[in-house]
Scaffold this active site. Structure first.
Site, PDB file in Angstrom:
ATOM      1  N   CYS A 383       0.837  -1.201   0.000  1.00 49.04           N
ATOM      2  CA  CYS A 383       0.000   0.000   0.000  1.00 49.04           C
ATOM      3  C   CYS A 383       0.874   1.254   0.000  1.00 49.04           C
ATOM      4  CB  CYS A 383      -1.006  -0.047   1.139  1.00 49.04           C
ATOM      5  SG  CYS A 383      -2.457   0.957   0.777  1.00 49.04           S
ATOM      6  N   HIS A 509      -3.744  -4.954   0.257  1.00 49.08           N
ATOM      7  CA  HIS A 509      -3.190  -5.525   1.496  1.00 49.08           C
ATOM      8  C   HIS A 509      -3.272  -7.048   1.460  1.00 49.08           C
ATOM      9  CE1 HIS A 509      -2.895  -1.760   3.876  1.00 49.08           C
ATOM     10  NE2 HIS A 509      -3.836  -1.364   3.044  1.00 49.08           N
ATOM     11  N   GLU A 511      -1.780  -9.058   3.232  1.00 51.57           N
ATOM     12  CA  GLU A 511      -1.673  -9.613   4.588  1.00 51.57           C
ATOM     13  C   GLU A 511      -3.030  -9.964   5.196  1.00 51.57           C
ATOM     14  OE1 GLU A 511      -1.134  -6.481   3.722  1.00 51.57           O
ATOM     15  OE2 GLU A 511      -1.590  -5.033   5.311  1.00 51.57           O
TER      16      GLU A 511
HETATM   17  N1  GLN Z   1      -2.011   6.720   2.749  1.00 44.15           N
HETATM   18  C1  GLN Z   1      -2.093   5.972   1.537  1.00 44.15           C
HETATM   19  C2  GLN Z   1      -3.426   6.154   0.849  1.00 44.15           C
HETATM   20  O1  GLN Z   1      -4.387   6.556   1.444  1.00 44.15           O
HETATM   21  C3  GLN Z   1      -1.806   4.501   1.772  1.00 44.15           C
HETATM   22  C4  GLN Z   1      -2.778   3.822   2.669  1.00 44.15           C
HETATM   23  C5  GLN Z   1      -2.303   2.514   3.226  1.00 44.15           C
HETATM   24  O2  GLN Z   1      -1.104   2.252   3.271  1.00 44.15           O
HETATM   25  N2  GLN Z   1      -3.222   1.694   3.713  1.00 44.15           N
HETATM   26  O3  GLN Z   1      -3.539   5.891  -0.324  1.00 44.15           O
END
Ligand code: GLN
Length: 534
Positions: A383, A509, A511
């Site tokens: 992410c 994600h 995970e």
């Molecule tokens: N802050 C980033 C976004 O909003 C990544 C979010 C995250 O890592 N879950 O796109």
């Protein structure tokens, strides 16, 4: 007559006793005895969901397929049971009150005074029964967050009392998890805190059917008899839960203690199937007998908190077992990664840059990406970690000075990561990110295809910002490829550097989908790459 049986898990004496792990372990045993089981968490805080909470408050925010931002215990439930949870599996006081107040405004209670009893408790009971009423489950386990005696959990305990009354004894039981502390000076285990905690529960009209006692030393027979007598619980229902080396040992410990047997007896359920935990134990054998060790750096800004990156840490454990290797995780604080990157990251066999929000520590994350890319160290960006990889490449390969995400710098001359179009009109923060499972089409000639062995995958998301397709051509020509794209929207979900031994960034994600029985293929391949490059 209801078909579904309900088990409530409450906690006493202190927090952090591991109600989630006990609930998940019991569920695992019941599942392997042939019952279909799900677990729900009730959280007594007033936030509507934990999506707006900082990890310092409650650790990681877990995301379900249907886009619920939930408590991290749901991650344990999924990892243990190998079945997905949903919106209905996590309820908060915020959600309860929001529903009741919306109903009041609509006029559903016209003429009536709206009160904690019956309106709030009725809504709690409705939420508890939702999963049972799907007809999908023989048993629903409901974990009640917090500790008995907390003001904020009182309506939940009252709802449990009422449900036991409504459903009848053998249809709803209560397991109370407590602590039996060891006093080193007296060389004795002490039962008094448990007695007090049970008394507290009884004052609310709830008697525990089973006590699960967390302890550092075995409970002898006389301690069990004492607890039984003073807590009004049958001796066979006093279950020892001794400290375990890993959470994955707990189902076997509970099996040995006979927790599943007592539960089935109390619920009046029978089965010929014994919980063998065959596949589970195969995992444990590999997990406990690694043939090699690798060192992985986890770069983030909450690394001092063991719960902030829970699912990533567990996924690494699953993938390690699959590769029969012990994964040593080195927590690396991104705020401290400045001029010392080479020393801090020296000796690592692989680097993960963690998800996150806001600009604290992001230059350190970019430095970590740079180090991994230039030194051919396997890199996995998740992410925000993927976004940092794009920024690093844009800055150092495309020479786009001050390239950034508009999350960190709205005035960046090169917004290689930018707010998604549908996010631009959003003003409220709660529950408004791009959440839950989305499809992604994978290019065949890629590292990720090797991992998934499939061209279409579905993974869970939680973000507002996204790879800016205006830079796609430039980045591709310079050697950073978009190997996974959402087929409907064209959003880039995966980037890779094919000339690097293993350099993968994912906007989603992975995970959240790794379980004991199904370690996530990307984590498995990452660990394999780390091992090969060791
Ligand atoms: N802050 C980033 C976004 O909003 C990544 C979010 C995250 O890592 N879950 O796109």
């Amino acid at each position: 007559m209801p078909n579904t049986k309900y088990i409530f898990v409450t906690g006493g004496v202190t927090s952090s006793l591991g109600k989630g792990i006990i609930a998940a372990s019991l569920a695992k045993l019941l599942q392997s005895s042939g019952f279909s089981v799900t677990i729900q968490k009730l959280d007594p805080y007033i936030n509507v969901d934990p999506g707006t909470l900082n990890p310092y408050e409650h650790g990681e925010c877990f995301v379900t397929n249907d886009g619920a931002e939930t408590d991290l215990d749901l991650g344990h439930y999924e990892r243990f049971l190998n079945i997905p949870t949903s919106q209905a599996n996590n309820v908060t006081t915020g959600k309860i009150y929001q529903t009741v107040i919306n109903k009041e405004r609509r006029g559903d209670y016209l003429g009536k005074t709206v009160q904690i009893i019956p309106h709030i408790t009725d809504e709690i009971k409705r939420r508890i029964k939702i999963l049972g009423e799907t007809g999908d489950y023989d048993i629903v386990i409901t974990e009640i967050g917090g500790t008995v005696g907390d003001i904020e959990s009182l309506p939940y305990i009252e709802a449990v009392r009422q449900l036991q009354w409504d459903l009848g004894d053998s249809n709803a039981i209560v397991i109370h998890l407590t602590l039996v502390p060891y006093l080193a000076a007296a060389k004795e285990l002490k039962t008094k805190p448990t007695q007090h905690s049970v008394k507290e529960l009884m004052q609310s009209g709830v008697s525990p059917d089973i006590l699960v006692c967390r302890t550092e030393h075995h409970l002898n027979d006389s301690i069990k008899s004492k607890l039984a007598l003073f807590c009004n619980v049958k001796k066979e229902a006093i279950i020892e839960s001794i400290d375990a080396k890993t959470i994955y040992d707990v189902p076997n410990l509970m099996l040995k203690e006979g927790l599943d047997k007592v539960v089935l007896k109390k619920l009046d359920l029978t089965t010929d199937k014994k919980p063998t935990l065959e596949a589970w134990n195969k995992f444990l054998v590999k997990y406990n007998n690694p043939k090699d060790t690798i060192e992985i750096g986890l770069v983030g800004k909450y690394v001092e908190l063991q719960d902030a990156y829970k699912s990533i840490i567990e996924s690494l454990g699953h993938a390690g077992a699959q590769n029969e290797v012990k994964v040593n995780i080195h927590a690396i604080h991104s705020e401290n990664l400045n001029t010392n990157v080479a020393t801090e990251l020296n000796g690592l066999n692989g680097i993960i840059v963690a998800p996150g929000f806001g600009d604290r520590g992001i230059e350190g994350k970019i430095n970590a990406v740079h180090f991994a890319r230039e030194n051919n160290i396997p890199f996995f960006g998740i992410c925000l970690g993927m976004q940092m990889a794009v920024i690093e490449f844009a800055r150092n390969i495309l020479h786009l000075k001050n390239a950034n995400s508009t999350e960190m710098n709205v005035n960046t001359p090169y917004p290689v990561i930018d707010l998604m179009e549908e996010q631009k009109k959003i003003t409220e923060k709660g529950g408004t990110m791009r959440l839950g499972a989305w499809n992604c089409k994978i290019e065949k000639n890629s590292k990720v295809y090797q991992a998934y062995n499939s061209e279409l995958i579905s993974e869970r998301h939680r973000h507002r910002y996204e790879f800016n397709n205006d830079y796609l051509k430039q980045l591709t020509e310079a050697g950073l490829k978009a190997t996974g794209v959402n087929p409907e929207t064209g959003l880039v979900e995966i980037i890779e550097i094919p000339s690097h031994p293993w350099f993968v960034g994912v906007q989603y994600h992975p995970e959240y989908k790794s379980t004991v029985l199904n370690p996530h293929p990307l984590f498995v391949e990452f660990i394999k790459a780390c091992l090969t490059n060791k």
